[in-house]
Write an enzyme that holds these catalytic residues in place. Structure first.
Site, short mmCIF file in Angstrom:
data_model
loop_
_atom_site.label_atom_id
_atom_site.label_comp_id
_atom_site.label_asym_id
_atom_site.label_seq_id
_atom_site.Cartn_x
_atom_site.Cartn_y
_atom_site.Cartn_z
N LYS A 22 0.47 -1.01 -0.32
CA LYS A 22 0.12 -0.04 0.12
C LYS A 22 0.53 1.58 -0.31
O LYS A 22 0.62 1.95 -0.46
CB LYS A 22 -0.88 -0.49 1.13
CG LYS A 22 -2.49 1.15 1.09
CD LYS A 22 -3.08 0.80 1.83
CE LYS A 22 -3.22 0.33 3.52
NZ LYS A 22 -3.52 1.68 4.01
N GLY A 95 -4.71 7.89 5.70
CA GLY A 95 -3.97 9.36 6.63
C GLY A 95 -3.04 8.96 5.75
O GLY A 95 -2.35 10.26 5.25
N ASP A 315 2.33 -1.01 12.37
CA ASP A 315 1.49 -1.55 11.56
C ASP A 315 0.62 -2.88 11.95
O ASP A 315 -0.47 -3.66 11.85
CB ASP A 315 1.11 -1.57 10.41
CG ASP A 315 0.87 0.03 9.57
OD1 ASP A 315 0.51 0.70 10.26
OD2 ASP A 315 1.21 0.02 8.01
N LYS A 342 -4.05 6.12 14.48
CA LYS A 342 -4.58 5.47 13.62
C LYS A 342 -5.44 5.11 12.99
O LYS A 342 -6.29 5.95 13.63
CB LYS A 342 -3.55 3.64 13.33
CG LYS A 342 -2.46 3.84 13.37
CD LYS A 342 -0.65 4.14 12.55
CE LYS A 342 0.04 4.33 12.76
NZ LYS A 342 0.60 5.28 12.12
N ARG A 391 -7.37 -3.59 9.56
CA ARG A 391 -6.26 -4.38 10.92
C ARG A 391 -7.12 -4.89 11.84
O ARG A 391 -6.46 -6.34 12.40
CB ARG A 391 -4.56 -3.53 10.79
CG ARG A 391 -4.49 -3.17 9.06
CD ARG A 391 -2.58 -3.44 10.00
NE ARG A 391 -2.92 -2.46 8.68
CZ ARG A 391 -2.28 -2.39 7.73
NH1 ARG A 391 -2.36 -3.51 7.01
NH2 ARG A 391 -1.35 -1.58 6.79
C1 S3P Z 1 2.88 4.72 6.65
C2 S3P Z 1 3.79 4.85 7.03
C3 S3P Z 1 2.49 4.94 8.80
C4 S3P Z 1 2.28 2.91 9.06
C5 S3P Z 1 0.83 3.25 7.75
C6 S3P Z 1 1.17 3.91 6.14
C7 S3P Z 1 3.25 5.37 5.37
O1 S3P Z 1 1.83 5.82 9.49
O2 S3P Z 1 1.16 3.54 9.90
O3 S3P Z 1 0.12 2.31 7.60
O4 S3P Z 1 3.40 4.53 4.40
O5 S3P Z 1 4.03 6.48 5.47
P1 S3P Z 1 3.06 6.42 10.07
O6 S3P Z 1 4.15 7.78 9.69
O7 S3P Z 1 1.99 7.12 10.98
O8 S3P Z 1 3.57 5.94 11.49
#
Ligand code: S3P
Length: 437
Positions: A22, A95, A315, A342, A391
């Site tokens: 992803k 996010g 994650d 999250k 998840r």
């Molecule tokens: C991600 C970073 C992580 C992760 C998210 C994907 C990314 O988040 O939890 O699922 O693709 O950069 P954080 O940067 O908030 O830790």
């Protein structure tokens, strides 16, 4: 609203593949979109989150074609070629998409607005907005949350930013804005986080120096399109690594998984717990390492998870908590307060679910203490509220391997945000999941 009903007591075995990564798929769309030329992306994750990013890039004037299953062509418009969208960009549940797009849009000569679903509209956006404002970007949030409004800036300049929390999203957001800034941009991480942005920027021809959690980007004149092969998502493989470890028999091979060391903390944590794992057939997909992972059932033991591994497994904690419940002794997770922001508060929602299935656990401000029970039937049957978190839904599906009764998991539609085909692949591995709406 759809739910899963998972029948107890099966085993997992055989060979499976999980869909594409992803994090890498989001970045391929964004960097491909602002490169010169056409980037071909294979193994692209066609999940709702990545499709939201695809839609946003299209709304900004980037042409994206589907050229086969999980294969797309991104017709880059060049670094200065994006056009204003006619409407707010809806980043769905993601996010990552919202924070990275905030960085990318900070460098554009037009205004944009970012919105999302009810979960995303509650998530903190100031962590990305703050450093971007220090760079001269014009960003507004609503009490720190979306909608995020980005207006043009004529003074975007590089900064040296020490991240207050270990976040690959914030690091990446600053680097994407840094592509458009005057002068170099430096990001210093308190702990190493996933480095897909840095690796991909190099692949697109940018000058990035990255070592030991210190990244320095020199803004390029242009990015050059390239071909990208997206590996299987380690985070999707995590459910099966735990399933294979707690299964009463059998064993699984997961082929073609991304094993970038900034993502594979779960392998180290499970190994410390006594899991039987082998990473074989190492190869590379462009800038990213790939391998097959073999897992067999093992007697797990509880551990205090070393805090330096937390960002490298951020994650994977919902799945890990299921493994911990099946381990002999206590497992303690600390230093993981990020889990509270999250897609759901993963500490509170996982603890409620574990308790609903008879597991003795304590919520800590920054983690959880779980008293494992290495019995055949660790979990009772019961009903789990996933809080719409993909998840959490997938993790409790795996718990069925050691349950005495059926597990009903509520509100599972968001599994499609990261893992399309989860039910089919889980059932092929031997789980007994049915979905009802
Ligand atoms: C991600 C970073 C992580 C992760 C998210 C994907 C990314 O988040 O939890 O699922 O693709 O950069 P954080 O940067 O908030 O830790």
């Amino acid at each position: 609203m759809s739910d899963y009903v998972v029948q107890p007591g099966s085993e997992v075995s055989g060979t499976i593949r999980v869909p594409g990564d992803k994090s890498i798929s989001h970045r391929a769309l964004m960097l491909g979109g602002i490169a010169d030329g056409v980037s071909e992306v294979t193994g692209f994750l066609e999940s709702e989150d990545c499709l939201a990013t695809m839609k946003a890039m299209r709304a900004l004037g980037v042409h994206v074609d589907q050229i086969g299953p999980q294969a797309i062509r991104v017709h880059g418009v060049g670094m200065r070629g994006l056009k204003p969208a006619l409407h707010a960009l809806d980043m769905g549940n993601s996010g990552t998409a919202m924070r990275l797009m905030t960085g990318l849009l900070s460098g554009q000569p037009f205004a944009s607005e970012l919105i999302g679903d009810s979960s995303l509209m509650k998530r903190p956006m100031e962590r990305a907005a703050k450093p971007l404002r220090l760079m001269g970007a014009n960003i507004e949030t609503l009490d720190g949350k979306p909608p995020v409004k980005v207006s043009p800036s004529n003074d975007l300049h590089g900064i040296r930013y020490e991240l207050p929390v270990a976040s690959a999203q914030v690091k990446s957001s600053v680097l994407l804005a840094g592509l458009y800034a005057k002068g170099t941009t430096e990001v210093i991480e308190p702990a190493v986080t996933r480095d897909h942005t840095e690796r991909m920027l190099l692949g697109f021809g940018a000058t990035v120096d990255a070592a030991h959690g210190h990244v320095k980007l020199t803004p390029p004149q242009r990015l050059q399109a390239c071909s990208l092969e997206v590996p299987g998502d380690f985070s999707s493989s995590a459910f099966f690594l735990v399933a294979g470890s707690i299964s009463r028999g059998g064993g699984l091979t997961i082929q073609g998984v991304g094993v970038n060391p900034t993502r594979t903390g779960l392998l180290d944590i499970l190994a410390l717990m006594g899991a039987d794992l082998r990473v074989v057939n190492h190869r590379s997909a462009g800038a990213e390492p790939v391998a097959d992972i073999e897992v067999r059932p093992a007697k797990l033991k509880g551990i205090h998870v070393p805090e330096h591994l937390v960002p490298l497994a951020i994650d994977e904690f919902p799945a890990l908590f299921i493994a911990a419940a099946c381990a002999e002794g206590e497992t303690i997770v600390t230093g993981a307060e990020e889990l509270r922001v999250k897609e759901s508060d993963r500490i509170a929602v996982m603890a409620d679910g574990l308790k609903a299935l008879g597991i003795d656990c304590d919520v800590l401000p920054d983690g959880m203490r779980i008293r494992g029970r290495p019995d055949a039937n660790v979990f009772s049957g019961g009903t789990i509220e996933s809080d719409g978190d993909h998840r959490i839904a997938m993790s409790f599906t795996v718990a069925s391997l050691r349950a005495s009764g059926p597990i009903e998991i509520k509100d599972v539609a968001n599994v499609a945000t990261s893992f399309p085909g989860f039910v089919r692949i889980a059932n092929a591995a031997g789980l007994r999941v049915s979905e009802r709406s």
